[in-house]
Design an enzyme around this catalytic site. Structure first.
Site, PDB file in Angstrom:
ATOM      1  N   LYS A  43       0.859  -1.190   0.000  1.00  8.45           N
ATOM      2  CA  LYS A  43       0.000   0.000   0.000  1.00  8.45           C
ATOM      3  C   LYS A  43       0.893   1.237   0.000  1.00  8.45           C
ATOM      4  CE  LYS A  43      -1.483   2.913   2.874  1.00  8.45           C
ATOM      5  NZ  LYS A  43      -1.443   4.144   2.051  1.00  8.45           N
TER       6      LYS A  43
ATOM      7  N   GLU B  57      10.322   1.119  10.041  1.00 10.69           N
ATOM      8  CA  GLU B  57      11.346   2.133   9.817  1.00 10.69           C
ATOM      9  C   GLU B  57      10.677   3.484  10.018  1.00 10.69           C
ATOM     10  OE1 GLU B  57      13.673   1.931   6.197  1.00 10.69           O
ATOM     11  OE2 GLU B  57      14.573   3.870   6.653  1.00 10.69           O
TER      12      GLU B  57
ATOM     13  N   CYS C  25      14.105  10.223   6.158  1.00  9.14           N
ATOM     14  CA  CYS C  25      14.186   9.780   7.549  1.00  9.14           C
ATOM     15  C   CYS C  25      15.642   9.835   8.018  1.00  9.14           C
ATOM     16  CB  CYS C  25      13.593   8.397   7.715  1.00  9.14           C
ATOM     17  SG  CYS C  25      14.185   7.204   6.529  1.00  9.14           S
TER      18      CYS C  25
ATOM     19  N   GLU D  22      11.416  15.584  14.809  1.00  8.53           N
ATOM     20  CA  GLU D  22      11.711  15.415  13.378  1.00  8.53           C
ATOM     21  C   GLU D  22      10.898  16.452  12.599  1.00  8.53           C
ATOM     22  OE1 GLU D  22      10.089  12.001  11.135  1.00  8.53           O
ATOM     23  OE2 GLU D  22      12.107  11.716  10.375  1.00  8.53           O
TER      24      GLU D  22
HETATM   25  O1  TXE Z   1       3.196   9.840   7.688  1.00  5.03           O
HETATM   26  P1  TXE Z   1       2.344   8.544   7.924  1.00  5.03           P
HETATM   27  P2  TXE Z   1       2.712  11.263   7.117  1.00  5.03           P
HETATM   28  C1  TXE Z   1       7.338  11.435   9.216  1.00  5.03           C
HETATM   29  C2  TXE Z   1       7.686  12.878   8.952  1.00  5.03           C
HETATM   30  C3  TXE Z   1       6.391  13.478   8.517  1.00  5.03           C
HETATM   31  C4  TXE Z   1       5.416  12.720   9.365  1.00  5.03           C
HETATM   32  C5  TXE Z   1       4.012  12.666   8.869  1.00  5.03           C
HETATM   33  O2  TXE Z   1       8.107  13.481  10.156  1.00  5.03           O
HETATM   34  O3  TXE Z   1       6.296  14.846   8.784  1.00  5.03           O
HETATM   35  O4  TXE Z   1       5.933  11.429   9.412  1.00  5.03           O
HETATM   36  O5  TXE Z   1       3.957  12.140   7.546  1.00  5.03           O
HETATM   37  C6  TXE Z   1       0.101   5.194   6.009  1.00  5.03           C
HETATM   38  N1  TXE Z   1      -2.611   2.585   9.486  1.00  5.03           N
HETATM   39  N2  TXE Z   1       7.648  10.556   8.122  1.00  5.03           N
HETATM   40  O6  TXE Z   1       1.508  11.762   7.830  1.00  5.03           O
HETATM   41  O7  TXE Z   1       0.936   8.891   8.247  1.00  5.03           O
HETATM   42  C7  TXE Z   1       0.051   6.317   5.000  1.00  5.03           C
HETATM   43  O8  TXE Z   1      -1.071   6.194   4.139  1.00  5.03           O
HETATM   44  C8  TXE Z   1      -1.770   2.137   8.547  1.00  5.03           C
HETATM   45  C9  TXE Z   1       8.864   9.817   8.232  1.00  5.03           C
HETATM   46  O9  TXE Z   1       2.611  11.163   5.658  1.00  5.03           O
HETATM   47  O10 TXE Z   1       3.082   7.708   8.889  1.00  5.03           O
HETATM   48  C10 TXE Z   1       1.381   6.141   4.298  1.00  5.03           C
HETATM   49  O11 TXE Z   1       1.280   5.100   3.349  1.00  5.03           O
HETATM   50  N3  TXE Z   1      -1.129   2.947   7.696  1.00  5.03           N
HETATM   51  C11 TXE Z   1       8.948   8.705   7.246  1.00  5.03           C
HETATM   52  C12 TXE Z   1       2.300   5.710   5.452  1.00  5.03           C
HETATM   53  O12 TXE Z   1       1.440   5.219   6.469  1.00  5.03           O
HETATM   54  C13 TXE Z   1      -1.317   4.273   7.823  1.00  5.03           C
HETATM   55  C14 TXE Z   1       8.344   8.919   5.928  1.00  5.03           C
HETATM   56  C15 TXE Z   1       3.148   6.828   6.058  1.00  5.03           C
HETATM   57  O13 TXE Z   1       2.324   7.879   6.464  1.00  5.03           O
HETATM   58  C16 TXE Z   1      -2.170   4.801   8.813  1.00  5.03           C
HETATM   59  C17 TXE Z   1       7.110   9.662   5.979  1.00  5.03           C
HETATM   60  C18 TXE Z   1      -2.837   3.878   9.659  1.00  5.03           C
HETATM   61  N4  TXE Z   1      -3.672   4.273  10.623  1.00  5.03           N
HETATM   62  C19 TXE Z   1       6.830  10.467   7.047  1.00  5.03           C
HETATM   63  N5  TXE Z   1      -2.165   6.131   8.701  1.00  5.03           N
HETATM   64  C20 TXE Z   1      10.240   7.983   7.116  1.00  5.03           C
HETATM   65  N6  TXE Z   1      10.595   7.180   8.116  1.00  5.03           N
HETATM   66  O14 TXE Z   1      10.899   8.052   6.093  1.00  5.03           O
HETATM   67  C21 TXE Z   1      -1.333   6.452   7.691  1.00  5.03           C
HETATM   68  N7  TXE Z   1      -0.821   5.328   7.146  1.00  5.03           N
END
Ligand code: TXE
Length: 499
Positions: free
Chosen positions: A188, A263, A297, A395
């Protein structure tokens, strides 16, 4: 000014995508469509059907069938390797298309997108080697009557949830390794960046990955992602994203005690000693925070620098960042493109305002870059930062660097470790003892000495502390998707229990 710049054209109309289930596209039909706008150009570029929980069920059922009938796991490592090698060629053949749609949905510079896509075939080639060499262990020392074997088996059906910052790269840091292990999977992608994951479905099918082994259900996190975490027919979930969402998945994954690979976020130190090649280090620090508009990240977002050179070094980094070409990501000379999502843009600007309010000193940047359309932020540096400030602890996920001076090796290590995260770290010094002591004592899953953001198929990635669980890539990345079985083999007659 580079006059050879070539700017790619925007698409004339947004490209329509379908879900990818059981080896074929599944048309959008009456599903809701998410129209993705390029964050750099404000025009619609892709139309993605938002999958439902029922779509996920269909995809998981396909992956389950494909796993249980052994159409993939039952092949020899050599046969799996042959498919992986064809997949590498398939990505190469469609590299330009993949890079183009990645840039349009994500906002990253086309040159960078090409480099990321260009790095993926090597992951398949490396994983092909591991597919052939993966082995267990044997115990020939249990006495004449007994032999022991330890075998590795694929863990089963894997769910993969990926974020929007490196949609294709992060997916491919997992898929070939999962395939090498003999598993099947459902991915996904982030709703903002689904295109290249869906194109990968076609590439893998053409390479000979059997139906049902690789499925993609685009959709919203709380709908498809949450259902994936709760699904009792998924044996392992690999999640890359925020620490907040990752924490939420812990209880959902308890539905069937699925194994979790996480991660998560990072607040990664760049530790610079006065004896470093400062010119080289300044370039590396600028790259570490500017690359991908700081949306990595593993971005080096905390500069921890020896006090005797701190002011001079911050100025050197500022001078470098002032020369970074922020601009249209379809321009081949651009180095920093758009911020990917509106929410992320707001978050970064909010942190910059908070840094000012908390009394940090703005050395560079600190404002949006107005290109007439799209959302861009100038690389930003704050000095006079204390450990308590939010900009030093949280972050930001943007091009915002904080500068903190240190007076001793112990203090540098203490500042570096003063975070809940432990994803990555860099140290810059010409002194071998210093480099190795810092590498040993700073808590991080990835370490760079006199460089930053280096990576490749061979070395594992993953975090310490609240940056996550497990490792991806390398041999470790294949082993993560296996489980170990121990086998005792009686070679003689058992000692009877009842005589
Ligand atoms: O992340 P999300 P977001 C960090 C970074 C950023 C913050 C928010 O600080 O500002 O996260 O980003 C899916 N159950 N990183 O809101 O929500 C979502 O659809 C299952 C660090 O975009 O964590 C997407 O596919 N899945 C990071 C994925 O999770 C769910 C990279 C990541 O989104 C979900 C991105 C749920 N309840 C953001 N809700 C890194 N480690 O590189 C959302 N998702």
């Amino acid at each position: 000014m580079d006059t050879t710049s070539r700017v790619l054209k925007l698409p004339e109309a947004p490209r329509e995508f379908a879900l990818w289930i059981d080896g074929r596209p599944v048309a959008a039909e009456d599903r809701e469509i998410y129209t993705r706008h390029s964050p750099a150009h404000d025009v619609p570029v892709t139309r993605i059907p938002m999958g439902t929980a029922e779509d996920l069920d269909t995809a998981v059922a396909a992956a389950r069938r494909a796993f249980d009938d052994r159409r993939w796991s039952g092949l020899s490592g050599a046969d799996r390797a042959a498919v992986l090698l064809r997949a590498a060629d398939g990505i190469r053949a469609r590299a330009e298309e993949l890079a183009y749609w990645e840039t349009l949905e994500n906002g990253k510079p086309i040159a960078q997108a090409r480099a990321e896509v260009g790095g993926c075939p090597g992951m398949y080639e490396y994983a092909a080697g591991v597919a052939r060499s993966l082995h267990g262990d044997s115990f020939n020392n249990l006495g004449d009557g007994m032999m022991g074997l330890v075998t590795r088996e694929p863990i089963g059906v894997v769910g993969i949830i990926t974020p929007w910052n490196f949609p294709f790269l992060i997916l491919n840091e997992r898929v070939p390794y999962i395939l090498a292990a003999g598993c099947t999977m459902v991915a996904k992608p982030s709703e903002f960046t689904s295109a290249t994951s869906l194109i990968l479905g076609e590439v893998l099918a053409e390479a000979g990955v059997p139906e049902g082994v690789f499925n993609v259900v685009p959709g919203l996190g709380p709908v498809v992602g949450q259902a994936m975490a709760e699904h009792t027919d998924i044996d392992m979930l690999s999640f890359t994203g925020s620490t907040r969402t990752g924490r939420g998945l812990l209880s959902a994954a308890g539905s069937n005690f699925k194994k979790l690979g996480l991660e998560l976020g990072g607040k990664n130190p760049q530790i610079v000693f006065a004896d470093a090649d400062l010119e080289d280090a300044a370039d590396g620090v600028a790259f570490g925070i500017g690359f991908n508009a700081g949306q990595c990240c593993v971005s080096g977002s905390r500069l921890i620098v020896e006090r005797s050179v701190a002011a001079e070094f911050a100025d050197m980094v500022a001078a470098k960042l002032a020369r970074v070409r922020v601009g249209d990501p379809l321009d081949e000379t651009t180095q920093v493109g758009a911020v990917t999502t509106e929410a992320q843009n707001d978050t970064i600007l909010r942190y910059i305002a908070q840094g000012r309010d908390e009394g940090a000193e703005l050395v560079a940047g600190g404002a949006p870059v107005d290109l007439g359309r799209g959302q861009f932020i100038a690389p930003t540096i704050f000095a006079g930062v204390t450990r308590e400030m939010a900009i030093a602890r949280e972050e930001i996920f943007g091009p915002v660097l904080t500068v903190m001076p240190f007076d001793s090796l112990d203090e540098a290590i203490a500042i570096a470790n003063d975070t809940d995260y432990g994803l990555a770290a860099s140290v810059w010094t010409k002194n071998l003892d210093t480099a190795l002591t810092v590498t040993r004592r700073v808590q991080a899953g990835r370490f760079w000495v006199n460089t930053t953001l280096a990576g490749g198929p061979e070395l594992p990635i993953g975090g310490f502390k609240q940056s996550g669980w497990g490792r991806e890539a390398g041999v470790y990345g294949v082993e993560e998707y296996t489980q170990v079985k121990s086998v005792h083999i009686e070679l003689d007659k058992r000692d009877p229990w009842i005589s």
